[in-house]
Design an enzyme around this catalytic site. Structure first.
Site, PDB file in Angstrom:
ATOM      1  CG  ASN A 107      -1.818   1.184   1.316  1.00 47.78           C
ATOM      2  OD1 ASN A 107      -2.427   1.564   0.304  1.00 47.78           O
ATOM      3  ND2 ASN A 107      -1.945   1.801   2.474  1.00 47.78           N
ATOM      4  CG  HIS A 109      -0.717   6.365   4.649  1.00 48.05           C
ATOM      5  ND1 HIS A 109      -2.095   6.508   4.649  1.00 48.05           N
ATOM      6  CD2 HIS A 109      -0.259   7.166   5.647  1.00 48.05           C
ATOM      7  CE1 HIS A 109      -2.439   7.341   5.612  1.00 48.05           C
ATOM      8  NE2 HIS A 109      -1.352   7.754   6.231  1.00 48.05           N
ATOM      9  CB  SER A 136       4.758   5.391   4.432  1.00 47.43           C
ATOM     10  OG  SER A 136       5.247   6.416   5.262  1.00 47.43           O
ATOM     11  CG  ASP A 145      -2.683   3.672   6.688  1.00 50.79           C
ATOM     12  OD1 ASP A 145      -2.735   3.084   5.593  1.00 50.79           O
ATOM     13  OD2 ASP A 145      -3.405   4.631   6.977  1.00 50.79           O
TER      14      ASP A 145
HETATM   15  C1  GRF Z   1      -2.866   8.572  -2.739  1.00 53.28           C
HETATM   16  O1  GRF Z   1      -2.547   9.789  -2.155  1.00 53.28           O
HETATM   17  C2  GRF Z   1      -2.414   7.417  -1.883  1.00 53.28           C
HETATM   18  O2  GRF Z   1      -1.298   7.718  -1.111  1.00 53.28           O
HETATM   19  C3  GRF Z   1      -3.600   7.189  -0.983  1.00 53.28           C
HETATM   20  O3  GRF Z   1      -4.717   7.438  -1.784  1.00 53.28           O
HETATM   21  C4  GRF Z   1      -4.372   8.366  -2.810  1.00 53.28           C
HETATM   22  C5  GRF Z   1      -4.802   7.762  -4.103  1.00 53.28           C
HETATM   23  O4  GRF Z   1      -4.664   8.645  -5.184  1.00 53.28           O
HETATM   24  N1  GRF Z   1      -3.573   5.859  -0.437  1.00 53.28           N
HETATM   25  P1  GRF Z   1      -4.863   8.144  -6.662  1.00 53.28           P
HETATM   26  O5  GRF Z   1      -6.262   7.514  -6.729  1.00 53.28           O
HETATM   27  O6  GRF Z   1      -3.800   7.166  -6.972  1.00 53.28           O
HETATM   28  O7  GRF Z   1      -4.786   9.373  -7.505  1.00 53.28           O
END
Ligand code: GRF
Length: 220
Positions: A107, A109, A136, A145
């Protein structure tokens, strides 16, 4: 060639970055499916435009959370995926999925974990006048997370910058760092062994104490 499944719920800008890196062979993998819990996720359009199969498992159509989880598990299990990439997927995965695919789900984050798990990370950085912000990338377990950290990308915050500018800069970091980590995972240069992240990399910077790849993006 490795097979990746990407899970999304929204815009899909990270998905796009990953697709581009697969297309230009920087990542030696193909995306078997883009899976969304939200039928209206914009990222589904990006998948279609790139000829990638999509699978919608509409969260709202399930009366019980456990039935949604089971449908997702069934789909993931039937597709021989080497790596499951969460890219803006807004559900916490249950243990029956994280255990089954241990070391194969990652993932991204938008915070320097363990700081600010959950949502509104950019607003929290602004409110607290933090000097640094970042992203991260971590292996996924059943707690939000909190799986083993693999990499962090760091930027300096700037005085008087808007939240939207900060978010833009964070997205730039995400679109560089996530494909890089996915490339290494697909090459088995990063993997999980006995709950520890192992790195067989040259030319990367680390935070040895935290055992993670640590990249400062001064130019962003
Ligand atoms: C990103 O900021 C990611 O870190 C978080 O959700 C957002 C997704 O953005 N988990 P996208 O849909 O890839 O534009």
């Amino acid at each position: 060639m490795k097979k990746i499944g990407v899970l999304i719920s929204g815009t899909g800008s990270n998905l796009k970055a990953i697709i581009n890196n697969c297309n230009n062979k920087n990542i030696n993998a193909s995306i078997s499916f883009v899976i969304s819990d939200n039928p209206d996720a914009l990222g589904l359009q990006i998948a279609k435009e790139n000829g990638i199969l999509i699978k919608v498992i509409n969260f709202k159509e399930f009366k019980k959370r456990k039935d949604f989880d089971q449908a997702l598990l069934n789909f993931l299990s039937s597709n021989e995926l080497d790596l499951i990439v969460l890219a803006g997927f807004m559900k916490i995965l249950p243990r029956m999925i994280t255990d089954k695919f241990k070391g194969r789900i990652v993932n991204i984050h938008p915070s320097i974990l363990p700081k600010y798990p959950g949502t509104q990370t950019h607003a929290k950085v602004m409110k607290n006048k933090d000097r640094f912000h970042g992203v991260s990338i971590h292996f996924v377990n059943e707690i939000l997370d909190s799986g083993q950290l693999i990499a962090q990308g760091i930027i300096n915050t700037k005085p008087n910058q808007s939240e939207s500018n900060l978010i833009k800069r964070i997205h730039k970091v995400e679109h560089l760092l996530y494909p890089k980590v996915i490339k290494y995972l697909c090459e088995n240069k990063i993997y999980l062994e006995d709950d520890k992240v192992i790195y067989n990399l040259e030319n990367e910077t680390y935070n040895q104490k935290k055992n993670l790849m640590y990249v400062k993006y001064n130019e962003i």
